[in-house]
Design an enzyme around this catalytic site. Structure first.
Site, PDB file in Angstrom:
ATOM      1  N   ASN A   8      19.873  32.232  37.459  1.00  0.00           N
ATOM      2  CA  ASN A   8      20.667  32.229  38.695  1.00  0.00           C
ATOM      3  C   ASN A   8      21.767  31.203  38.489  1.00  0.00           C
ATOM      4  O   ASN A   8      21.542  29.998  38.581  1.00  0.00           O
ATOM      5  CB  ASN A   8      19.761  31.859  39.876  1.00  0.00           C
ATOM      6  CG  ASN A   8      20.495  31.882  41.197  1.00  0.00           C
ATOM      7  OD1 ASN A   8      21.731  32.041  41.232  1.00  0.00           O
ATOM      8  ND2 ASN A   8      19.767  31.717  42.276  1.00  0.00           N
ATOM      9  N   ARG A 101      20.823  37.026  38.496  1.00  0.00           N
ATOM     10  CA  ARG A 101      21.229  37.230  39.876  1.00  0.00           C
ATOM     11  C   ARG A 101      22.744  37.347  39.910  1.00  0.00           C
ATOM     12  O   ARG A 101      23.447  36.450  39.409  1.00  0.00           O
ATOM     13  CB  ARG A 101      20.780  36.051  40.727  1.00  0.00           C
ATOM     14  CG  ARG A 101      21.278  36.171  42.134  1.00  0.00           C
ATOM     15  CD  ARG A 101      20.825  35.017  42.989  1.00  0.00           C
ATOM     16  NE  ARG A 101      21.307  35.236  44.333  1.00  0.00           N
ATOM     17  CZ  ARG A 101      21.871  34.292  45.085  1.00  0.00           C
ATOM     18  NH1 ARG A 101      21.996  33.058  44.624  1.00  0.00           N
ATOM     19  NH2 ARG A 101      22.288  34.575  46.293  1.00  0.00           N
ATOM     20  N   HIS A 190      21.512  38.666  50.390  1.00  0.00           N
ATOM     21  CA  HIS A 190      20.075  38.328  50.403  1.00  0.00           C
ATOM     22  C   HIS A 190      19.206  39.566  50.166  1.00  0.00           C
ATOM     23  O   HIS A 190      18.027  39.584  50.524  1.00  0.00           O
ATOM     24  CB  HIS A 190      19.623  37.731  51.760  1.00  0.00           C
ATOM     25  CG  HIS A 190      20.055  36.333  52.000  1.00  0.00           C
ATOM     26  ND1 HIS A 190      20.238  35.834  53.275  1.00  0.00           N
ATOM     27  CD2 HIS A 190      20.315  35.305  51.166  1.00  0.00           C
ATOM     28  CE1 HIS A 190      20.593  34.569  53.205  1.00  0.00           C
ATOM     29  NE2 HIS A 190      20.658  34.221  51.931  1.00  0.00           N
ATOM     30  N   ARG A 251      27.189  27.253  58.074  1.00  0.00           N
ATOM     31  CA  ARG A 251      28.101  28.362  58.407  1.00  0.00           C
ATOM     32  C   ARG A 251      27.939  28.777  59.857  1.00  0.00           C
ATOM     33  O   ARG A 251      26.835  28.774  60.399  1.00  0.00           O
ATOM     34  CB  ARG A 251      27.791  29.587  57.520  1.00  0.00           C
ATOM     35  CG  ARG A 251      28.098  29.363  56.073  1.00  0.00           C
ATOM     36  CD  ARG A 251      27.689  30.572  55.220  1.00  0.00           C
ATOM     37  NE  ARG A 251      27.021  30.128  54.019  1.00  0.00           N
ATOM     38  CZ  ARG A 251      26.139  30.840  53.326  1.00  0.00           C
ATOM     39  NH1 ARG A 251      25.829  32.060  53.700  1.00  0.00           N
ATOM     40  NH2 ARG A 251      25.578  30.337  52.259  1.00  0.00           N
ATOM     41  N   GLU A 394      12.470  35.337  45.088  1.00  0.00           N
ATOM     42  CA  GLU A 394      13.565  36.135  44.557  1.00  0.00           C
ATOM     43  C   GLU A 394      13.499  36.241  43.034  1.00  0.00           C
ATOM     44  O   GLU A 394      13.853  37.266  42.456  1.00  0.00           O
ATOM     45  CB  GLU A 394      14.903  35.545  45.014  1.00  0.00           C
ATOM     46  CG  GLU A 394      15.090  35.739  46.519  1.00  0.00           C
ATOM     47  CD  GLU A 394      16.258  34.982  47.104  1.00  0.00           C
ATOM     48  OE1 GLU A 394      17.363  35.529  47.122  1.00  0.00           O
ATOM     49  OE2 GLU A 394      16.063  33.832  47.536  1.00  0.00           O
TER      50      GLU A 394
END
Ligand code: AMP
Length: 408
Positions: A8, A101, A190, A251, A394
Protein backbone atom coordinates in the site's frame (compact mmCIF):
# COMPACT_ATOMS: atom_id res chain seq x y z
CA UNK A 1 2.72 -22.06 2.58
CA UNK A 2 1.40 -19.64 -0.08
CA UNK A 3 3.10 -16.29 0.60
CA UNK A 4 1.51 -13.20 -0.92
CA UNK A 5 2.97 -9.73 -0.43
CA UNK A 6 0.60 -6.75 -0.22
CA UNK A 7 1.82 -3.22 -0.88
CA UNK A 8 0.00 0.00 0.00
CA UNK A 9 2.11 2.82 -1.34
CA UNK A 10 1.78 6.53 -0.57
CA UNK A 11 3.85 9.41 -1.89
CA UNK A 12 6.48 9.35 0.87
CA UNK A 13 5.81 6.01 2.52
CA UNK A 14 4.60 2.50 1.90
CA UNK A 15 3.12 -0.24 4.05
CA UNK A 16 3.61 -3.91 3.35
CA UNK A 17 2.27 -7.16 4.68
CA UNK A 18 3.32 -10.72 3.93
CA UNK A 19 0.49 -13.21 4.34
CA UNK A 20 0.44 -16.98 4.12
CA UNK A 21 -2.68 -17.59 2.08
CA UNK A 22 -2.73 -21.26 2.99
CA UNK A 23 -3.84 -20.13 6.45
CA UNK A 24 -4.66 -16.44 5.74
CA UNK A 25 -2.27 -15.47 8.51
CA UNK A 26 0.05 -12.50 8.58
CA UNK A 27 3.72 -13.49 8.67
CA UNK A 28 5.27 -10.02 8.69
CA UNK A 29 4.35 -6.41 8.15
CA UNK A 30 6.14 -3.14 7.93
CA UNK A 31 6.14 0.54 7.19
CA UNK A 32 8.77 2.46 5.27
CA UNK A 33 8.25 6.18 5.69
CA UNK A 34 9.83 9.61 5.24
CA UNK A 35 11.03 8.57 1.80
CA UNK A 36 12.92 11.49 0.27
CA UNK A 37 13.60 13.18 3.61
CA UNK A 38 17.13 13.36 5.05
CA UNK A 39 16.41 10.45 7.40
CA UNK A 40 13.88 7.78 6.56
CA UNK A 41 12.35 5.26 8.94
CA UNK A 42 11.68 1.57 8.31
CA UNK A 43 9.76 -0.63 10.72
CA UNK A 44 9.57 -4.38 10.23
CA UNK A 45 7.50 -6.69 12.41
CA UNK A 46 7.62 -10.47 12.35
CA UNK A 47 4.70 -12.42 13.79
CA UNK A 48 5.96 -15.52 15.50
CA UNK A 49 2.80 -17.13 16.69
CA UNK A 50 -0.11 -17.99 14.45
CA UNK A 51 -3.11 -15.85 15.24
CA UNK A 52 -6.80 -16.34 14.73
CA UNK A 53 -7.97 -12.89 13.81
CA UNK A 54 -6.73 -10.20 11.47
CA UNK A 55 -4.91 -8.41 14.30
CA UNK A 56 -1.93 -10.55 15.30
CA UNK A 57 -1.96 -11.31 19.01
CA UNK A 58 1.71 -12.02 19.56
CA UNK A 59 4.49 -9.90 18.23
CA UNK A 60 7.80 -11.61 17.96
CA UNK A 61 9.83 -8.54 17.13
CA UNK A 62 9.65 -5.10 15.62
CA UNK A 63 12.88 -3.58 14.44
CA UNK A 64 13.07 0.11 13.57
CA UNK A 65 15.85 1.40 11.37
CA UNK A 66 16.66 4.99 10.49
CA UNK A 67 18.59 5.73 7.34
CA UNK A 68 18.30 7.87 4.22
CA UNK A 69 15.71 6.41 1.82
CA UNK A 70 15.85 8.59 -1.30
CA UNK A 71 13.05 6.94 -3.28
CA UNK A 72 10.63 4.00 -3.36
CA UNK A 73 13.17 1.71 -5.04
CA UNK A 74 15.58 2.35 -2.17
CA UNK A 75 12.67 1.73 0.20
CA UNK A 76 12.11 -1.70 -1.32
CA UNK A 77 15.80 -2.49 -0.89
CA UNK A 78 15.45 -1.57 2.80
CA UNK A 79 12.37 -3.81 3.06
CA UNK A 80 14.24 -6.72 1.44
CA UNK A 81 17.14 -6.19 3.87
CA UNK A 82 14.68 -6.34 6.75
CA UNK A 83 13.22 -9.63 5.51
CA UNK A 84 16.75 -11.01 5.04
CA UNK A 85 17.86 -9.92 8.52
CA UNK A 86 14.74 -10.64 10.58
CA UNK A 87 12.73 -13.02 8.42
CA UNK A 88 10.77 -14.67 7.16
CA UNK A 89 13.25 -15.52 4.41
CA UNK A 90 11.94 -14.52 1.01
CA UNK A 91 14.71 -16.62 -0.57
CA UNK A 92 13.30 -19.76 1.00
CA UNK A 93 9.65 -18.81 0.51
CA UNK A 94 9.37 -16.14 -2.19
CA UNK A 95 5.95 -14.51 -2.63
CA UNK A 96 3.86 -16.19 -5.31
CA UNK A 97 2.26 -12.83 -6.16
CA UNK A 98 2.33 -9.18 -5.12
CA UNK A 99 -0.92 -7.25 -4.60
CA UNK A 100 -1.05 -3.46 -4.84
CA UNK A 101 -3.68 -1.15 -3.44
CA UNK A 102 -4.55 1.37 -6.13
CA UNK A 103 -6.92 4.15 -5.17
CA UNK A 104 -8.52 5.07 -8.48
CA UNK A 105 -9.54 2.69 -11.21
CA UNK A 106 -11.94 5.19 -12.82
CA UNK A 107 -14.73 3.63 -14.88
CA UNK A 108 -12.17 1.34 -16.52
CA UNK A 109 -11.24 -1.12 -13.79
CA UNK A 110 -14.07 -2.98 -12.13
CA UNK A 111 -12.07 -5.94 -10.87
CA UNK A 112 -8.57 -6.77 -9.64
CA UNK A 113 -6.25 -6.67 -12.61
CA UNK A 114 -2.95 -8.28 -13.53
CA UNK A 115 -0.48 -5.41 -13.95
CA UNK A 116 1.00 -5.12 -17.44
CA UNK A 117 2.77 -2.12 -18.99
CA UNK A 118 -0.59 -1.11 -20.49
CA UNK A 119 -2.31 -1.30 -17.10
CA UNK A 120 0.42 0.92 -15.67
CA UNK A 121 -0.25 3.46 -18.42
CA UNK A 122 -3.95 3.36 -17.56
CA UNK A 123 -3.30 3.85 -13.84
CA UNK A 124 -1.04 6.75 -14.70
CA UNK A 125 -3.67 8.28 -16.94
CA UNK A 126 -6.20 8.03 -14.10
CA UNK A 127 -3.93 10.30 -12.05
CA UNK A 128 -6.05 13.12 -13.49
CA UNK A 129 -8.79 11.89 -11.16
CA UNK A 130 -6.55 11.08 -8.16
CA UNK A 131 -3.48 13.33 -8.42
CA UNK A 132 -2.25 12.57 -4.90
CA UNK A 133 -2.85 8.85 -4.86
CA UNK A 134 -2.37 7.14 -8.23
CA UNK A 135 1.19 8.47 -8.86
CA UNK A 136 2.16 7.29 -5.36
CA UNK A 137 0.60 3.88 -5.99
CA UNK A 138 2.49 3.67 -9.28
CA UNK A 139 5.79 4.51 -7.61
CA UNK A 140 5.22 1.48 -5.39
CA UNK A 141 4.31 -0.71 -8.37
CA UNK A 142 7.45 0.28 -10.27
CA UNK A 143 9.71 -0.36 -7.30
CA UNK A 144 8.00 -3.65 -6.46
CA UNK A 145 8.26 -4.92 -10.03
CA UNK A 146 11.99 -4.20 -9.94
CA UNK A 147 12.31 -6.04 -6.61
CA UNK A 148 10.11 -9.00 -7.68
CA UNK A 149 10.41 -9.21 -11.46
CA UNK A 150 9.33 -12.83 -11.82
CA UNK A 151 5.98 -12.95 -10.02
CA UNK A 152 2.56 -11.63 -11.04
CA UNK A 153 1.68 -8.18 -9.70
CA UNK A 154 -2.01 -7.38 -9.28
CA UNK A 155 -3.75 -4.02 -8.84
CA UNK A 156 -6.72 -3.96 -6.45
CA UNK A 157 -8.71 -0.75 -6.84
CA UNK A 158 -10.55 1.13 -4.06
CA UNK A 159 -13.18 2.13 -6.60
CA UNK A 160 -13.77 -1.29 -8.19
CA UNK A 161 -16.46 -2.57 -5.81
CA UNK A 162 -18.64 0.44 -6.62
CA UNK A 163 -18.60 -0.09 -10.37
CA UNK A 164 -21.97 -1.83 -9.90
CA UNK A 165 -23.66 1.51 -9.09
CA UNK A 166 -26.50 2.29 -11.49
CA UNK A 167 -26.32 5.53 -13.52
CA UNK A 168 -29.05 7.00 -11.27
CA UNK A 169 -26.70 6.58 -8.29
CA UNK A 170 -23.44 7.69 -9.88
CA UNK A 171 -24.60 10.62 -12.01
CA UNK A 172 -24.35 14.15 -10.63
CA UNK A 173 -27.11 16.48 -11.76
CA UNK A 174 -24.78 18.91 -13.50
CA UNK A 175 -24.48 19.80 -17.16
CA UNK A 176 -24.09 16.47 -18.94
CA UNK A 177 -21.51 17.64 -21.50
CA UNK A 178 -19.30 19.20 -18.84
CA UNK A 179 -19.54 16.06 -16.72
CA UNK A 180 -18.73 13.75 -19.65
CA UNK A 181 -15.75 15.72 -20.87
CA UNK A 182 -14.15 15.75 -17.41
CA UNK A 183 -15.33 12.30 -16.29
CA UNK A 184 -17.21 13.88 -13.40
CA UNK A 185 -19.33 11.22 -11.70
CA UNK A 186 -19.44 9.35 -8.44
CA UNK A 187 -16.83 6.59 -8.19
CA UNK A 188 -16.89 5.66 -4.49
CA UNK A 189 -13.91 4.50 -2.40
CA UNK A 190 -13.04 2.11 0.46
CA UNK A 191 -14.42 -0.60 -1.83
CA UNK A 192 -11.97 -3.26 -0.65
CA UNK A 193 -13.14 -2.78 2.93
CA UNK A 194 -16.86 -2.66 2.08
CA UNK A 195 -16.51 -5.87 0.08
CA UNK A 196 -14.53 -7.63 2.80
CA UNK A 197 -16.93 -6.59 5.57
CA UNK A 198 -20.12 -7.46 3.68
CA UNK A 199 -18.75 -10.90 2.80
CA UNK A 200 -17.46 -11.48 6.34
CA UNK A 201 -20.88 -10.50 7.73
CA UNK A 202 -22.69 -12.97 5.47
CA UNK A 203 -20.23 -15.75 6.32
CA UNK A 204 -20.52 -15.00 10.05
CA UNK A 205 -24.32 -15.17 9.90
CA UNK A 206 -24.20 -18.28 7.72
CA UNK A 207 -26.45 -16.65 5.15
CA UNK A 208 -25.99 -16.37 1.38
CA UNK A 209 -24.49 -13.02 0.39
CA UNK A 210 -26.81 -12.89 -2.60
CA UNK A 211 -29.88 -12.75 -0.36
CA UNK A 212 -28.79 -10.01 2.00
CA UNK A 213 -29.47 -6.29 2.01
CA UNK A 214 -26.61 -4.70 3.92
CA UNK A 215 -25.41 -1.29 5.05
CA UNK A 216 -21.71 -1.04 5.91
CA UNK A 217 -20.34 1.93 7.83
CA UNK A 218 -16.55 2.18 7.37
CA UNK A 219 -15.72 4.81 9.99
CA UNK A 220 -12.01 5.52 10.25
CA UNK A 221 -10.10 8.72 9.75
CA UNK A 222 -11.71 8.63 6.31
CA UNK A 223 -15.30 7.44 6.46
CA UNK A 224 -17.89 6.13 4.05
CA UNK A 225 -21.09 4.10 4.07
CA UNK A 226 -22.31 1.75 1.38
CA UNK A 227 -25.66 0.16 0.58
CA UNK A 228 -25.08 -3.39 -0.66
CA UNK A 229 -27.82 -5.48 -2.25
CA UNK A 230 -26.98 -9.13 -2.76
CA UNK A 231 -23.24 -8.42 -2.59
CA UNK A 232 -23.42 -5.53 -5.07
CA UNK A 233 -22.78 -1.91 -4.11
CA UNK A 234 -25.85 0.13 -5.07
CA UNK A 235 -25.00 3.41 -3.35
CA UNK A 236 -22.04 4.84 -1.48
CA UNK A 237 -21.34 8.10 0.28
CA UNK A 238 -17.95 9.01 -1.23
CA UNK A 239 -18.23 10.34 -4.75
CA UNK A 240 -15.93 11.85 -7.35
CA UNK A 241 -13.31 11.98 -4.59
CA UNK A 242 -13.14 10.69 -1.01
CA UNK A 243 -14.31 14.13 0.19
CA UNK A 244 -18.04 13.59 -0.23
CA UNK A 245 -20.40 12.09 2.32
CA UNK A 246 -19.86 11.56 6.02
CA UNK A 247 -18.10 13.87 8.45
CA UNK A 248 -14.52 12.56 8.72
CA UNK A 249 -11.40 13.16 10.80
CA UNK A 250 -10.29 16.17 8.79
CA UNK A 251 -12.72 16.22 5.82
CA UNK A 252 -16.03 18.03 5.73
CA UNK A 253 -18.04 15.45 3.81
CA UNK A 254 -21.22 16.86 2.20
CA UNK A 255 -21.42 20.62 1.93
CA UNK A 256 -23.38 23.06 -0.23
CA UNK A 257 -20.96 23.76 -3.12
CA UNK A 258 -22.04 27.42 -3.03
CA UNK A 259 -20.07 27.76 0.21
CA UNK A 260 -16.95 27.48 -1.95
CA UNK A 261 -18.10 30.29 -4.25
CA UNK A 262 -18.75 32.43 -1.23
CA UNK A 263 -15.34 31.77 0.33
CA UNK A 264 -13.63 32.42 -2.98
CA UNK A 265 -15.49 35.69 -3.53
CA UNK A 266 -15.63 37.01 0.03
CA UNK A 267 -12.72 35.44 1.92
CA UNK A 268 -10.13 35.64 -0.84
CA UNK A 269 -9.47 31.93 -0.73
CA UNK A 270 -8.16 30.33 -3.92
CA UNK A 271 -8.78 26.80 -5.07
CA UNK A 272 -5.79 25.37 -3.20
CA UNK A 273 -6.92 27.09 0.02
CA UNK A 274 -10.38 25.58 -0.40
CA UNK A 275 -8.97 22.12 -1.14
CA UNK A 276 -6.85 22.38 2.00
CA UNK A 277 -9.77 23.70 4.07
CA UNK A 278 -12.21 20.94 3.15
CA UNK A 279 -9.75 18.02 3.04
CA UNK A 280 -7.36 18.85 5.87
CA UNK A 281 -8.86 21.45 8.22
CA UNK A 282 -12.51 20.41 8.48
CA UNK A 283 -14.42 17.46 9.89
CA UNK A 284 -13.87 16.66 13.56
CA UNK A 285 -10.59 18.56 13.50
CA UNK A 286 -12.19 21.71 12.17
CA UNK A 287 -15.10 21.52 14.57
CA UNK A 288 -13.36 20.51 17.78
CA UNK A 289 -9.60 20.76 17.28
CA UNK A 290 -8.81 17.03 16.99
CA UNK A 291 -9.40 14.48 14.26
CA UNK A 292 -9.31 11.65 16.80
CA UNK A 293 -12.61 10.47 18.20
CA UNK A 294 -10.90 9.52 21.47
CA UNK A 295 -10.14 13.21 22.02
CA UNK A 296 -13.71 14.14 21.12
CA UNK A 297 -14.97 11.61 23.67
CA UNK A 298 -12.66 13.03 26.34
CA UNK A 299 -13.88 16.51 25.42
CA UNK A 300 -17.52 15.44 25.81
CA UNK A 301 -16.71 14.04 29.26
CA UNK A 302 -15.18 17.41 30.22
CA UNK A 303 -18.28 19.20 28.97
CA UNK A 304 -16.39 20.86 26.07
CA UNK A 305 -19.13 22.40 23.92
CA UNK A 306 -17.12 22.18 20.71
CA UNK A 307 -16.59 18.44 21.22
CA UNK A 308 -20.28 17.93 22.00
CA UNK A 309 -21.34 19.75 18.83
CA UNK A 310 -18.75 17.90 16.70
CA UNK A 311 -20.11 14.58 17.93
CA UNK A 312 -23.69 15.65 17.28
CA UNK A 313 -22.87 16.76 13.73
CA UNK A 314 -20.99 13.50 13.10
CA UNK A 315 -23.87 11.34 14.32
CA UNK A 316 -26.56 13.46 12.62
CA UNK A 317 -24.89 12.75 9.27
CA UNK A 318 -24.60 9.01 10.00
CA UNK A 319 -28.31 8.87 10.72
CA UNK A 320 -29.17 10.73 7.55
CA UNK A 321 -27.25 8.19 5.47
CA UNK A 322 -28.63 5.23 7.42
CA UNK A 323 -32.14 6.45 6.62
CA UNK A 324 -31.32 7.15 2.99
CA UNK A 325 -29.81 3.73 2.44
CA UNK A 326 -32.65 1.94 4.20
CA UNK A 327 -34.87 3.68 1.68
CA UNK A 328 -32.63 2.83 -1.31
CA UNK A 329 -32.46 -0.83 -0.29
CA UNK A 330 -36.08 -1.11 0.82
CA UNK A 331 -34.97 -2.12 4.33
CA UNK A 332 -31.88 -3.95 5.52
CA UNK A 333 -31.03 -7.36 6.93
CA UNK A 334 -27.61 -6.41 8.31
CA UNK A 335 -25.91 -3.17 9.35
CA UNK A 336 -22.15 -3.41 10.05
CA UNK A 337 -19.63 -1.05 11.59
CA UNK A 338 -15.92 -1.23 10.85
CA UNK A 339 -12.56 0.65 10.99
CA UNK A 340 -11.04 2.68 13.86
CA UNK A 341 -14.19 4.51 14.96
CA UNK A 342 -16.70 1.89 13.86
CA UNK A 343 -14.91 -0.90 15.74
CA UNK A 344 -14.12 1.09 18.89
CA UNK A 345 -16.76 3.72 19.54
CA UNK A 346 -20.03 2.31 20.98
CA UNK A 347 -21.40 5.83 21.39
CA UNK A 348 -21.14 6.44 17.66
CA UNK A 349 -22.78 3.14 16.79
CA UNK A 350 -25.72 3.65 19.14
CA UNK A 351 -26.00 7.30 18.14
CA UNK A 352 -26.20 6.39 14.46
CA UNK A 353 -28.96 3.83 14.94
CA UNK A 354 -30.95 4.78 18.02
CA UNK A 355 -33.83 6.39 16.12
CA UNK A 356 -34.21 3.44 13.75
CA UNK A 357 -36.44 1.27 15.91
CA UNK A 358 -39.25 1.91 13.42
CA UNK A 359 -37.12 0.21 10.74
CA UNK A 360 -36.43 -2.88 12.85
CA UNK A 361 -33.09 -1.85 14.35
CA UNK A 362 -32.71 -2.64 18.07
CA UNK A 363 -29.30 -2.19 19.65
CA UNK A 364 -28.44 -4.30 22.71
CA UNK A 365 -26.57 -1.74 24.80
CA UNK A 366 -24.62 -4.26 26.84
CA UNK A 367 -23.38 -6.01 23.70
CA UNK A 368 -22.61 -2.64 22.12
CA UNK A 369 -20.46 -1.62 25.09
CA UNK A 370 -18.58 -4.91 25.25
CA UNK A 371 -14.83 -4.50 24.78
CA UNK A 372 -14.64 -7.78 22.79
CA UNK A 373 -12.56 -7.75 19.65
CA UNK A 374 -13.51 -9.78 16.63
CA UNK A 375 -16.70 -10.00 14.67
CA UNK A 376 -19.76 -9.74 16.93
CA UNK A 377 -23.48 -9.01 17.10
CA UNK A 378 -24.56 -5.84 18.93
CA UNK A 379 -28.31 -5.98 18.22
CA UNK A 380 -30.85 -7.78 20.40
CA UNK A 381 -31.82 -11.35 19.56
CA UNK A 382 -35.29 -10.06 18.65
CA UNK A 383 -34.02 -7.28 16.37
CA UNK A 384 -35.27 -7.83 12.80
CA UNK A 385 -32.10 -6.10 11.54
CA UNK A 386 -28.84 -7.68 12.73
CA UNK A 387 -26.23 -5.11 13.69
CA UNK A 388 -22.59 -6.24 13.67
CA UNK A 389 -19.12 -4.97 14.45
CA UNK A 390 -16.79 -6.43 11.82
CA UNK A 391 -13.05 -5.74 12.02
CA UNK A 392 -11.93 -4.89 8.52
CA UNK A 393 -8.82 -6.38 6.94
CA UNK A 394 -8.05 -4.69 3.65
CA UNK A 395 -4.66 -6.39 3.29
CA UNK A 396 -6.24 -9.83 3.55
CA UNK A 397 -8.87 -8.86 1.00
CA UNK A 398 -6.17 -7.55 -1.37
CA UNK A 399 -4.19 -10.77 -0.88
CA UNK A 400 -7.27 -12.90 -1.61
CA UNK A 401 -8.06 -10.98 -4.77
CA UNK A 402 -4.40 -11.01 -5.82
CA UNK A 403 -4.17 -14.76 -5.44
CA UNK A 404 -7.43 -15.20 -7.35
CA UNK A 405 -6.16 -13.20 -10.31
CA UNK A 406 -2.65 -14.66 -10.30
CA UNK A 407 -4.09 -18.19 -10.39
CA UNK A 408 -6.67 -17.43 -13.08
P1 AMP B 1 -8.56 4.13 10.84
O1 AMP B 1 -8.51 5.18 9.76
O2 AMP B 1 -9.51 3.02 10.54
O3 AMP B 1 -7.20 3.67 11.27
O4 AMP B 1 -9.18 4.86 12.12
C1 AMP B 1 -8.46 5.82 12.84
C2 AMP B 1 -9.39 6.57 13.75
O5 AMP B 1 -10.12 5.65 14.58
C3 AMP B 1 -8.69 7.48 14.76
O6 AMP B 1 -8.42 8.74 14.20
C4 AMP B 1 -9.72 7.58 15.86
O7 AMP B 1 -10.63 8.63 15.58
C5 AMP B 1 -10.48 6.28 15.79
N1 AMP B 1 -10.15 5.37 16.90
C6 AMP B 1 -9.12 4.52 16.98
N2 AMP B 1 -9.14 3.85 18.15
C7 AMP B 1 -10.23 4.29 18.83
C8 AMP B 1 -10.82 4.01 20.11
N3 AMP B 1 -10.29 3.09 20.93
N4 AMP B 1 -11.94 4.67 20.45
C9 AMP B 1 -12.49 5.58 19.62
N5 AMP B 1 -11.99 5.89 18.40
C10 AMP B 1 -10.88 5.26 18.02
Amino acid sequence: MIPVLVINSGSSSFKYQLLDMATERTLASGLVERIGEPVGVARHTVYATPTDGPAPAFLDATRTRELPIPDHTAGFAVMLDAFAADGPSLDEQPPVAVGHRVVHGGARFFEPTLITPLVEINIDELSVLAPLHNPANLAGIHAARRAFPDVPHVAVFDTAFHQTLAPAAYTYAINAEVAASHRIRRYGFHGTSHKFVSEAAAAFLGRPLGELKQIVFHLGNGASVTAIDGGRSIDTSMGFTPLEGLVMGTRSGDIDPAVLFQLQRRAGMDVDDLDDLLNKRSGLLGLAGSNDLRDIRAGIERGDERAILAFQVYVHRLRAYAGAYLAQLGGADVISFTAGVGENAPLVRSGALETLGFAGVEIDHERNESPDRGIRVISTDASPVTVLVVPTDEELEIARQTLGVSRA
